[in-house]
Design a protein around this motif. Structure first.
Motif, PDB file in Angstrom:
ATOM      1  N   SER A  39      58.264  80.407  25.034  1.00  0.00           N
ATOM      2  CA  SER A  39      57.233  80.856  24.091  1.00  0.00           C
ATOM      3  C   SER A  39      55.881  80.839  24.785  1.00  0.00           C
ATOM      4  O   SER A  39      55.695  80.136  25.780  1.00  0.00           O
ATOM      5  CB  SER A  39      57.205  79.938  22.869  1.00  0.00           C
ATOM      6  OG  SER A  39      56.171  80.321  21.979  1.00  0.00           O
ATOM      7  N   THR A  70      55.317  76.313  19.080  1.00  0.00           N
ATOM      8  CA  THR A  70      56.644  76.801  18.677  1.00  0.00           C
ATOM      9  C   THR A  70      57.654  75.661  18.801  1.00  0.00           C
ATOM     10  O   THR A  70      57.837  75.109  19.889  1.00  0.00           O
ATOM     11  CB  THR A  70      57.112  77.973  19.568  1.00  0.00           C
ATOM     12  OG1 THR A  70      56.093  78.968  19.606  1.00  0.00           O
ATOM     13  CG2 THR A  70      58.399  78.585  19.035  1.00  0.00           C
ATOM     14  N   GLY A  88      63.715  84.376  24.050  1.00  0.00           N
ATOM     15  CA  GLY A  88      63.401  83.521  22.905  1.00  0.00           C
ATOM     16  C   GLY A  88      64.182  83.929  21.668  1.00  0.00           C
ATOM     17  O   GLY A  88      64.605  85.079  21.533  1.00  0.00           O
ATOM     18  N   THR A  98      60.831  84.085  16.844  1.00  0.00           N
ATOM     19  CA  THR A  98      59.877  83.259  17.596  1.00  0.00           C
ATOM     20  C   THR A  98      59.053  84.181  18.507  1.00  0.00           C
ATOM     21  O   THR A  98      59.470  85.307  18.803  1.00  0.00           O
ATOM     22  CB  THR A  98      60.588  82.206  18.469  1.00  0.00           C
ATOM     23  OG1 THR A  98      61.342  82.870  19.502  1.00  0.00           O
ATOM     24  CG2 THR A  98      61.525  81.345  17.625  1.00  0.00           C
TER      25      THR A  98
END
Ligand code: CA
Length: 504
Positions: A137, A142, A171, A175
């Protein structure tokens, strides 16, 4: 093109070089840093033996089964690394490539898809660690994700147009890391959270059902309904995006990450007939056609570089994200497709982690050369940064730019950390950590706490476990592995019955 080489790979084009392409020269400055284009041609699930170019010391039957003339060309025109390694499955390899982090440190140690579901089964009384199932991320907030500067971000920062075409798989769905434009890519074509295409066929809209939102390949609506194949479509898109960067006067970083040769084994009608005619079973004919399609794509990229007169000014890397699939979905006997390597994708053995690797940069990296320095995917970011003159510092990877440029370089140990079972079962497909140091590889299996030791140079098929014969080497390599796992704050499986597991 006259150049002055200032340090490892940092090439400065002087203003006096007025025959430089005008879009690459800042005519107002006394001198500008000139940076080569970078192409990372990344194949999914391509095994070490899935090529007509041998990466072993001798030719094998697989080298005669597959046809990859463009990989052969790349190896003739560049350097072939015969001891290159990835991690056993997709996402850990992709995160390591993009961040220069060891798997034990980034903790994205298995493949990602959803925020709220684990993809690794629990078996034999072992419990999974709480690994980072949301992947990579750009936002430290996150949950269950790792945040670290990416290769794309670093190259964008020094002026590159950064282009991802194909599979992302960095990911989980929903997200930030599911969208490559959050990870430093200016352009994203067809990349999202999923690690496989629903279909390679444009006539199906690259999906299985109309309401498929998880596996359908996004963003290629222009091609829907045509008779095109995904590998070829992605090549069109990659060359168009690179053309746009050239027109804009920018060096480009093209990360062309094919969905091929991952399942589903859809038939690429351009090539599959050849392999059926040779008597290969239907799945094997389709697999060989997928490989051929990837090679055709590489040929189109190399031809395009020639046509644009960019070949001398472009670093091209070819590699794969894990060993070849062999535990399910293929024709013939399981766990044999990467012979002489043992096992396949998902495994601790060489069939799971050893990958083909070639790199070309004319006039800088030697042509038609074989290099046996052991390297792994987390070494690629610092190496490319070194070659283009960006800071090579990353958490774990080692630059091997010196070696590529013909200078002496000592080997470094390679580390693997995969504390997981995978969906499929087979030899070495179980929770493990491993280290390769010199010719020796020690694998530590967490189920039962046991070591295996192989000389992977003299015994590439890992047939002869040396652990009983060389206890001093087992002790030494366990210590090196233990120190790495401590330094990276690695996670370990635990036992359902509460008893402690034995670590290396
Ligand atoms: Ca893969």
């Amino acid at each position: 093109m006259p150049r002055v080489t200032c340090s490892v790979g940092l090439t400065v084009a002087l203003l006096a070089a007025c025959h430089l392409p005008s879009h690459r020269t800042d005519r107002t400055a006394a001198a500008v840093v000139h940076r080569p284009n970078v192409v990372v041609f990344f194949v999914d699930d391509l095994g070490w033996q899935d090529l007509s170019e041998p990466f072993h010391t001798e030719r094998t039957p697989n080298n005669d089964r597959y046809e990859t003339p463009n990989v052969e060309r790349l190896c003739r025109e560049g350097t072939k690394l015969r001891h290159a390694y990835a991690h056993p499955v997709c996402t850990p390899s992709r995160v390591s490539l993009m961040t220069g982090m060891a798997a034990a440190r980034h903790r994205v140690t298995h493949w990602t898809l959803r925020q709220d579901r684990w993809t690794d089964p629990e078996r034999h009384g072992l419990l999974r660690p709480h690994w980072r199932r949301c992947g990579l991320s750009n936002d430290p907030a996150t949950p269950d994700a790792v945040c670290s500067e990416t290769l794309a971000q670093r190259l964008a920062r020094i002026g590159y147009r950064t282009i991802l075409v194909g599979k992302a798989h960095f990911g989980a769905i929903g997200t930030p890391g599911a969208d490559p434009t959050n990870l430093g890519f200016d352009v994203n074509v067809a990349g999202h959270a999923a690690g496989a295409p629903a279909s390679y066929l444009a006539k199906n809209g690259f999906r299985r059902r109309r309401d498929d939102t998880v596996w359908a390949v996004p963003g290629l609506e222009f091609y829907h309904g045509s008779d095109r194949f995904l590998t070829d479509v992605l090549t069109d898109e990659a060359l168009a995006a690179a053309d746009a960067a050239v027109s804009a006067g920018k060096p480009f970083f093209l990360y062309l990450a094919h969905y091929a040769v991952h399942t589903p084994l859809d038939p690429d009608e351009r090539f599959v007939g050849d392999y059926r005619a040779r008597g290969l079973s239907e799945p094997e004919a389709r697999y060989a056609a997928l490989v051929r399609g990837v090679d055709d794509s590489l040929g189109r990229v190399l031809d395009w570089l020639d046509q644009r007169q960019l070949a001398d000014d472009t670093i091209v890397v070819f590699t794969s994200d894990n060993g070849g699939l062999s535990a399910h979905g293929r024709g013939g006997a399981k766990h044999t497709h990467n012979a002489p390597l043992k096992s396949g994708k998902g495994s601790a053995y060489e069939g799971g982690v050893r990958v083909p690797f070639a790199i070309r940069w004319p006039e800088h990296i030697a042509a038609d050369r074989v290099c046996d320095l052991p390297v792994q995917l987390e070494d690629l970011m610092p190496t490319l940064c070194d070659l283009v003159g960006a800071a090579p510092n990353v958490p774990d990877g080692h630059s091997f730019a010196r070696k590529l440029l013909g200078k002496p370089q000592l080997p470094h140990p390679l580390f693997f950390h995969s504390p997981h079972y995978w969906g499929a079962e087979g030899p070495g497909i179980e929770p493990f950590s491993a280290v390769r140091d010199g010719d020796l590889k020690l694998i530590w299996f967490y189920d039962g706490g046991r070591a295996e030791l192989y000389d992977v140079v003299r015994d590439v098929g890992e047939r002869h476990d040396l652990a009983g014969e060389r206890p001093a080497e087992v002790t030494r390599l366990r210590r090196i592995l233990r120190e790495h796992l401590a330094a990276t704050d690695a996670q370990f499986p635990s036992r359902k019955d509460g008893r402690s597991i034995t670590r290396p």
